[in-house]
Motif scaffolding. Structure first.
Motif, PDB file in Angstrom:
ATOM      1  N   VAL A   1       0.856  -1.182   0.000  1.00 16.08           N
ATOM      2  CA  VAL A   1       0.000   0.000   0.000  1.00 16.08           C
ATOM      3  C   VAL A   1       0.893   1.234   0.000  1.00 16.08           C
ATOM      4  O   VAL A   1       1.820   1.341   0.805  1.00 16.08           O
ATOM      5  CB  VAL A   1      -0.930   0.016   1.226  1.00 16.08           C
ATOM      6  N   TYR A   2       0.595   2.161  -0.916  1.00 18.74           N
ATOM      7  CA  TYR A   2       1.414   3.368  -1.067  1.00 18.74           C
ATOM      8  C   TYR A   2       0.630   4.579  -0.558  1.00 18.74           C
ATOM      9  O   TYR A   2      -0.265   5.078  -1.243  1.00 18.74           O
ATOM     10  CB  TYR A   2       1.809   3.541  -2.531  1.00 18.74           C
ATOM     11  N   PRO A   3       0.952   5.056   0.644  1.00 18.53           N
ATOM     12  CA  PRO A   3       0.194   6.154   1.248  1.00 18.53           C
ATOM     13  C   PRO A   3       0.358   7.467   0.481  1.00 18.53           C
ATOM     14  O   PRO A   3       1.229   7.604  -0.384  1.00 18.53           O
ATOM     15  CB  PRO A   3       0.788   6.262   2.650  1.00 18.53           C
ATOM     16  N   GLY A   4      -0.507   8.431   0.846  1.00 23.53           N
ATOM     17  CA  GLY A   4      -0.443   9.749   0.235  1.00 23.53           C
ATOM     18  C   GLY A   4      -1.727  10.141  -0.456  1.00 23.53           C
ATOM     19  O   GLY A   4      -1.926  11.300  -0.816  1.00 23.53           O
ATOM     20  N   ALA A   5      -2.630   9.191  -0.634  1.00 25.14           N
ATOM     21  CA  ALA A   5      -3.933   9.436  -1.248  1.00 25.14           C
ATOM     22  C   ALA A   5      -4.814   8.235  -0.995  1.00 25.14           C
ATOM     23  O   ALA A   5      -4.323   7.137  -0.715  1.00 25.14           O
ATOM     24  CB  ALA A   5      -3.792   9.686  -2.751  1.00 25.14           C
TER      25      ALA A   5
END
Length: 808
Positions: free
Chosen positions: A728-732
């Motif tokens: 999971v790539y946070p930021g949105a």
């Protein structure tokens, strides 16, 4: 004295518009405007008797509610999505959105009667449109010009080995045009857009307003057919060569790959398995070196868990059953095609002509005969069709070749010119339709060299032709694939390494496999191919099998294998994306303008793209370790010849492949990006200098992405997805749907599949794996997800089909 064109223009002014009962079609004595959907309008001019046939558009007009208003010489028709304005004096049509913003306006037009020949009574047709000065133009087809925007072009659009045309055009403004004409067409996009076709009943085109590139593609597929699911195995690696000359040679490759642990799914048999050119495309193993062909096919399947594709053509040699059947019915055409000679020598001996002739794929009976012959290979268990020369090849071209009168549709006769560009669609669809009719257990998979609008409904994957092997050629493949995608067809690929690679054999036969210049090019092309819809290595002059480039522990070999391993780790992501393509009209290779239309820096970017919705691919298309100019044998004195001893004692230089180099990358605005390899996050809207090793090309992940990573496998279906990594790539905020089915039949069309929805809420840093929907035979009842952020701690969860929440 009035010219013929002036007469037509005067006639067009005598207009009488009436609203039909369905509120979607508006007719005139010389013009028809038809709403197919609230967003798609068909414009026809001069179509006195309508179309003779329609190969491309399959949709019927919907009952669209349209409001008509008349003010003087101007009539407007407004749906809920667009407004069409017709100037009844000039006959010019303007398209606007519902806010009054002009999207596209017509310019001049002409209908020039054809005075003689087989198309007498029809027209040469021309239509122009005005474009904004800085308005990019995308799509068109497969063009080897290296450009993203196709403004500034003037060329004849006709199908060939290296270039194909779909007659589909897109603007960054969110609209598209499909020019519904099958004859060779002059494209001029230097000042606006002008299309002039050699034969037509009249002007006939569709305007589609999708609001975005994806919206246009969705409207186009609604008109011309949706893309089907392809088999799971086709998203693995395919190995090919021009050509395997015996069954033993083919099986040696398959066996060696499995021994070495090189992952692959498909082996491809190129031409001449039929023997002599007089037996061209016999669709039988008549070559004496393939006497145990059935055993070979069975071994590929049962012993090696692989699949086999085979080359077939749109032409037949005079000794074949197909030729004789087609000739008896009058379905063979008379222009000169490949191969020219019946002898195997080069250059061709023209005193021994091959007699090979292309078949006419437009009559249904001709397509029946074609499948009747192809069914012999289908019954042997061949898994996929490599439909070569579907342009088709045309040698010693004469303009009169296109005037040959043929059956252009059942019960219709016309010139070959009138249907020239639809040839690939007709022949590819013939194979697709026939296999679908007799085989529901094996999804049709076709690799083809040519394309036309609507071909996406067959699932056929088009490759960019027999391209040269060079860095310039590699650079061109990116915009080729992206513009092709913007014509509505999501399936595209290239010959990894380029087809003609002989210039790198500077020290003798197959020496390019040891030549650092070709090694570097092949590695970078393989890395690009890993992020294309189909990953396929093929070419002539130089063997492409990975083991010719070294062994485990050596940098070049390891880099090639690493590209394959990346591909296979991404299979859950790729196959799930293929479902979005089939169900929601999505695309694999996405020009950056599709996802970042407000970022003007990407409008004409031809070096980067999105692969699916999450991955930003940046292929390395310039040499970092060697030089771009090929160094010939007589220039080797300037090289440090200390290793890689070649033929005759000569050697290639030693390259320090362990060094890293820098490469400029633009990160599109409006989001945060993560380096896939390091996990480092970076803001978009900037150009960065990336550090690049030989082992991989730059790859970035969009914030908000949920990326499923599969296991290391030797073939796509080797292991179930019972232990998936979720990054999971946070930021949105973000979503992802994991899709699964049986992998190779059409039961999914009847609901036999599962979807697992996943949602990431950035503010609460919570991943929700939702309730699984659907089922299919053999599905996993439970599995394990290993969830983490880049560099973060992994949380392992058991999933049994019910909702699970993970806090990260």
């Amino acid at each position: 004295m009035q010219s013929e064109t002036s007469f037509i223009e005067i006639t067009m002014r005598k207009i009488f518009l009436t609203l039909t009962a369905t509120l979607c079609a508006f007719t005139a004595t010389a013009q028809v405007i038809t709403f197919y959907t609230p967003q798609t309008v068909r414009v026809q001019k001069g179509m006195k008797d309508g179309r003779r046939y329609d190969f491309v558009v399959t949709a019927k007009p919907e009952a669209v509610k349209v409001t008509k208003k008349t003010k003087g010489d101007v009539v407007t028709y407004a749906s809920s999505k667009i407004v069409v304005t017709v100037d009844t004096r000039s006959q010019q049509v303007t398209f606007s959105d519902t806010k009054g913003q002009t999207l596209l306006a017509e310019g001049s037009m002409a209908l020039t009667p054809i005075a003689n020949g087989p198309e007498q009574g029809r027209y040469r047709v021309r239509q122009s449109w005005t474009l904004d000065k800085d308005e990019p133009l995308y799509g068109v087809g497969l063009l080897q010009n290296g450009k993203m925007s196709q403004r500034g072009e003037k060329r004849l659009m006709t199908q060939s080995n290296l270039e194909d045309f779909a007659n589909v055009f897109q603007s960054q403004k969110g609209y598209g045009i499909y020019w519904d004409n099958y004859s060779p067409t002059e494209l001029d996009s230097r000042d606006g857009l002008t299309l002039e076709s050699q034969v037509g009943e009249g002007i006939d085109y569709y305007f589609m307003y999708g609001g975005s590139a994806d919206g246009v593609i969705s409207e186009l597929r609604h008109l011309t057919g949706h893309a089907p699911m392809l088999p799971l195995w086709t998203y693995g690696f395919h190995q090919s060569r021009e050509r395997y000359k015996s069954q033993e040679e083919l099986l040696e490759v398959v066996n060696k790959y499995r021994q070495l642990g090189v992952p692959f799914d498909g082996i491809i048999q190129d031409w001449q398995y039929w023997g002599s050119n007089y037996n061209w495309n016999a669709m039988e193993f008549l070559n004496e070196n393939f006497q145990q062909a059935q055993r070979m096919i069975d071994d590929v399947h049962k012993r090696y868990n692989a699949h086999m594709s085979i080359s077939i053509w749109a032409s037949f040699g005079p000794n074949t059953k197909g030729y004789k059947q087609m000739d008896e019915k009058g379905y063979l055409m008379n222009f000169e095609t490949w191969p020219q000679s019946g002898l195997p020598f080069w250059p061709p001996r023209m005193d021994y002509p091959s007699g090979v002739r292309c078949y006419n794929p437009f009559p249904a009976e001709a397509r029946d005969i074609y499948w009747q012959n192809l069914s012999r290979l289908h019954k042997m268990g061949i898994d996929a069709w490599w439909m070569d020369s579907t342009d088709p090849d045309h040698h010693s071209y004469k303009e009169s070749d296109l005037d040959e009168v043929i059956t252009t549709a059942d019960g219709q006769r016309g010139s070959y010119r009138s249907v020239r560009n639809a040839f690939p669609l007709a022949t590819v669809e013939g194979v697709y339709d026939h296999q679908r009719a007799v085989d529901s257990d094996k999804r049709v998979f076709i690799l083809t060299r040519s394309n036309f609008a609507g071909q996406q409904r067959t699932g056929a994957n088009t490759w960019s032709g027999d391209i040269g092997s060079s860095w310039e050629s590699l650079r061109k493949q990116i915009p080729i694939c992206l513009n092709y995608t913007l014509t509505g067809n999501p399936q595209v690929n290239t010959d990894i390494g380029g087809f003609f690679a002989g210039s790198y054999n500077t020290l003798g036969h197959n020496s390019a496999t040891r030549n650092p210049q070709y090694q570097e090019l092949y590695v970078r092309w393989m890395q690009f191919g890993a992020l294309c819809p189909m990953m396929r290595s093929h070419g002539t002059d130089v063997y492409r099998e990975l083991y010719y480039y070294g062994k485990a522990g050596e940098p070049v070999y390891d880099a090639l294998v690493d590209a394959l391993r990346l591909r296979y780790r991404l299979i859950p992501y790729i196959y799930s994306t293929s479902w979005q393509v089939a169900k929601h009209d999505d695309s694999f290779m996405r020009a950056l303008v599709m996802d970042f239309p407000k970022d003007k820096k990407v409008w004409d970017m031809n070096s980067e793209y999105m692969f699916g919705r999450s991955l930003l691919a940046v292929p390395v298309t310039h040499p970092l370790y060697t030089t771009e100019k090929v160094v010939r044998t007589n220039e080797l004195s300037g090289w440090d010849k200390t290793a890689n001893n070649g033929e005759g004692g000569k050697a290639y230089p030693t390259i320090d492949w362990s060094k890293t180099h820098t490469y400029e990358v633009y990160l599109p605005a409006e989001t945060t990006w993560y380096d896939y390899w390091s996990g480092q996050s970076m803001k978009g809207g900037q150009t960065i200098t990336a550090t690049i090793p030989l082992s991989h090309s730059p790859l970035y992940v969009r914030a908000g992405s949920i990326l499923p990573i599969g296991p290391d496998v030797q073939y796509a279906a080797e292991k179930p997805w019972d232990d998936l990594e979720l990054i999971v790539y946070p930021g949105a905020d973000g979503t992802f749907t994991l899709y699964e089915d049986e992998g190779d039949n059409y039961n999914y069309e009847h609901g036999a599949y599962t979807e697992i929805p996943m949602t990431w809420k950035d503010k609460s840093r919570t991943l929700t794996i939702g309730n699984r929907s659907g089922s299919f035979p053999g599905m996993l009842q439970e599995r394990q997800f290993r969830v983490h952020t880049p560099g973060g701690q992994t949380k392992t969860v058991r999933y049994k089909g019910g909702r699970v929440t993970v806090k990260l």
